[in-house]
Write an enzyme that holds these catalytic residues in place. Structure first.
Site, mmCIF file in Angstrom:
data_model
loop_
_atom_site.group_PDB
_atom_site.id
_atom_site.type_symbol
_atom_site.label_atom_id
_atom_site.label_comp_id
_atom_site.label_asym_id
_atom_site.label_seq_id
_atom_site.Cartn_x
_atom_site.Cartn_y
_atom_site.Cartn_z
ATOM 1 N N HIS A 56 0.844 -1.199 0.000
ATOM 2 C CA HIS A 56 0.000 0.000 0.000
ATOM 3 C C HIS A 56 0.874 1.241 0.000
ATOM 4 O O HIS A 56 2.098 1.149 0.114
ATOM 5 C CB HIS A 56 -0.984 -0.016 1.173
ATOM 6 C CG HIS A 56 -0.364 0.089 2.530
ATOM 7 N ND1 HIS A 56 0.414 -0.909 3.078
ATOM 8 C CD2 HIS A 56 -0.401 1.087 3.468
ATOM 9 C CE1 HIS A 56 0.816 -0.543 4.287
ATOM 10 N NE2 HIS A 56 0.339 0.656 4.531
ATOM 11 N N HIS A 58 1.363 4.019 1.942
ATOM 12 C CA HIS A 58 1.859 4.826 3.056
ATOM 13 C C HIS A 58 3.382 4.968 3.004
ATOM 14 O O HIS A 58 4.098 4.047 2.602
ATOM 15 C CB HIS A 58 1.416 4.218 4.387
ATOM 16 C CG HIS A 58 -0.032 4.461 4.682
ATOM 17 N ND1 HIS A 58 -0.744 3.754 5.631
ATOM 18 C CD2 HIS A 58 -0.916 5.352 4.146
ATOM 19 C CE1 HIS A 58 -1.989 4.183 5.670
ATOM 20 N NE2 HIS A 58 -2.117 5.152 4.780
ATOM 21 N N ASP A 60 5.847 4.922 5.056
ATOM 22 C CA ASP A 60 6.763 3.992 5.716
ATOM 23 C C ASP A 60 6.824 2.637 5.006
ATOM 24 O O ASP A 60 7.560 1.745 5.434
ATOM 25 C CB ASP A 60 6.400 3.811 7.194
ATOM 26 C CG ASP A 60 5.022 3.214 7.412
ATOM 27 O OD1 ASP A 60 4.089 3.569 6.667
ATOM 28 O OD2 ASP A 60 4.873 2.387 8.339
ATOM 29 N N HIS A 61 6.091 2.523 3.893
ATOM 30 C CA HIS A 61 6.138 1.312 3.081
ATOM 31 C C HIS A 61 6.697 1.568 1.684
ATOM 32 O O HIS A 61 7.109 0.614 1.019
ATOM 33 C CB HIS A 61 4.742 0.692 2.974
ATOM 34 C CG HIS A 61 4.231 0.173 4.281
ATOM 35 N ND1 HIS A 61 4.130 -1.164 4.576
ATOM 36 C CD2 HIS A 61 3.821 0.826 5.402
ATOM 37 C CE1 HIS A 61 3.671 -1.315 5.802
ATOM 38 N NE2 HIS A 61 3.481 -0.117 6.329
ATOM 39 N N HIS A 112 -7.445 -0.750 5.723
ATOM 40 C CA HIS A 112 -6.407 0.175 6.169
ATOM 41 C C HIS A 112 -6.252 1.290 5.144
ATOM 42 O O HIS A 112 -6.259 2.473 5.472
ATOM 43 C CB HIS A 112 -5.107 -0.609 6.354
ATOM 44 C CG HIS A 112 -3.954 0.208 6.853
ATOM 45 N ND1 HIS A 112 -3.925 0.761 8.114
ATOM 46 C CD2 HIS A 112 -2.779 0.549 6.264
ATOM 47 C CE1 HIS A 112 -2.786 1.416 8.280
ATOM 48 N NE2 HIS A 112 -2.077 1.312 7.168
ATOM 49 N N ASP A 133 -0.189 -3.861 6.334
ATOM 50 C CA ASP A 133 -0.813 -3.345 7.556
ATOM 51 C C ASP A 133 -2.272 -3.754 7.660
ATOM 52 O O ASP A 133 -3.069 -3.071 8.319
ATOM 53 C CB ASP A 133 -0.717 -1.817 7.593
ATOM 54 C CG ASP A 133 0.687 -1.321 7.885
ATOM 55 O OD1 ASP A 133 1.593 -2.147 8.104
ATOM 56 O OD2 ASP A 133 0.884 -0.089 7.869
ATOM 57 N N HIS A 171 4.927 -4.595 11.123
ATOM 58 C CA HIS A 171 5.225 -3.808 12.323
ATOM 59 C C HIS A 171 5.348 -4.718 13.536
ATOM 60 O O HIS A 171 4.676 -5.745 13.626
ATOM 61 C CB HIS A 171 4.124 -2.775 12.596
ATOM 62 C CG HIS A 171 4.095 -1.644 11.629
ATOM 63 N ND1 HIS A 171 4.917 -0.553 11.734
ATOM 64 C CD2 HIS A 171 3.333 -1.427 10.515
ATOM 65 C CE1 HIS A 171 4.674 0.295 10.736
ATOM 66 N NE2 HIS A 171 3.714 -0.232 9.987
#
Length: 259
Positions: A56, A58, A60-61, A112, A133, A171
């Site tokens: 996805h 975001h 941090d990905h 998410h 996530d 995570h």
């Protein structure tokens, strides 16, 4: 056989590195930071990064995707429904892609984010699931874009996978998730045993992943919303009976957001 290692990033992210030791080729899942991957490649001369799998959009990905693509030429795979940097192949639900000789099925798991996908391989022993996530060990992702009904449906699809499937989420949230699971099902001995085990692991500096689908079915409250014990406490917190599993999920997720 593919070797899989976690490359820690930020405060609690894991970048999953898949390695074909025979061919000295590797792939990485959700590289929010290029640094750990490039450091690994520097420490392993002769290896090639062939693929970057994204679940996805975001930051941090995907934060390291463009740099890794520029420096290695790796193929970038990601969800069709989201803006993914340097993406080469846009993936939809039901698509199949081959990575390091393994065939992965793409599963659309909105909740998410709306375009979120997971990668599932059933031929590896044990089967592999990279779920970003959406499904966490003993938990699930926050609903930033999707609805409770969407996330419940997504989790139900993942829960239906073979029990031995290894769950590689991204995570290190397991201990805090299990504290919540203990609040939801204080009488569930498997939840309590898992909480105590993961507490020991974290005290020793060990990571808590991967999990398995069977373990999640037994201990993850978000996969257990049809269980009487979970529905009962959701009803109590709601002040009236909740009539659908979607509704139970929504109540439990609201509780977790404030836990």
């Amino acid at each position: 056989m593919i070797q899989i290692d976690a490359l820690p990033a930020f405060s609690d992210n894991y970048l999953w590195l898949l390695q074909d030791v025979t061919r000295r080729q590797c792939a990485v899942v959700d590289p929010g930071d290029a640094g750990p991957v490039l450091a690994w490649l520097d420490a392993h001369p002769g290896w090639t990064l062939t693929d970057i799998l994204v679940t996805h959009h975001h930051a941090d990905h995907v934060g390291g995707v463009a740099q890794l693509k520029a420096e290695t030429g790796a193929r970038v795979l990601g969800p069709a429904g989201e803006k993914i940097p340097a993406r080469d192949e846009a993936l939809e639900d039901g698509d199949r892609v081959e990575v390091l000789g393994l065939g992965f099925e793409v599963i659309h798991v909105p909740g998410h984010t709306l375009g979120h996908i997971a990668y599932f391989n059933q031929d590896h022993e044990p089967p592999l699931l990279f779920c970003g996530d959406t499904l966490f060990a003993a938990g699930c992702g926050r609903l930033f874009e999707g609805t409770p009904a969407q996330m419940h449906a997504s989790l139900s699809r993942l829960a239906a996978l073979p029990g031995q499937t290894q769950v590689y989420c991204t995570h290190e949230y397991t201990l805090s998730n299990l504290r919540f699971a203990c609040a939801v099902e204080p009488e569930n001995p498997e939840v309590r045993a898992r909480f105590e085990e993961v507490s020991r692991w974290r005290e020793q500096g060990k990571i808590s992943l991967p999990s398995s689908i069977a373990l999640e079915r037994a201990t993850n409250p978000f996969l257990r919303v049809s269980e009487t014990s979970v529905k009962k406490i959701a009803d109590e917190r709601n002040g009236q009976e909740i009539r659908t599993p979607d509704g139970v999920f929504a109540a439990i997720r609201r509780w977790k957001d404030q836990f």
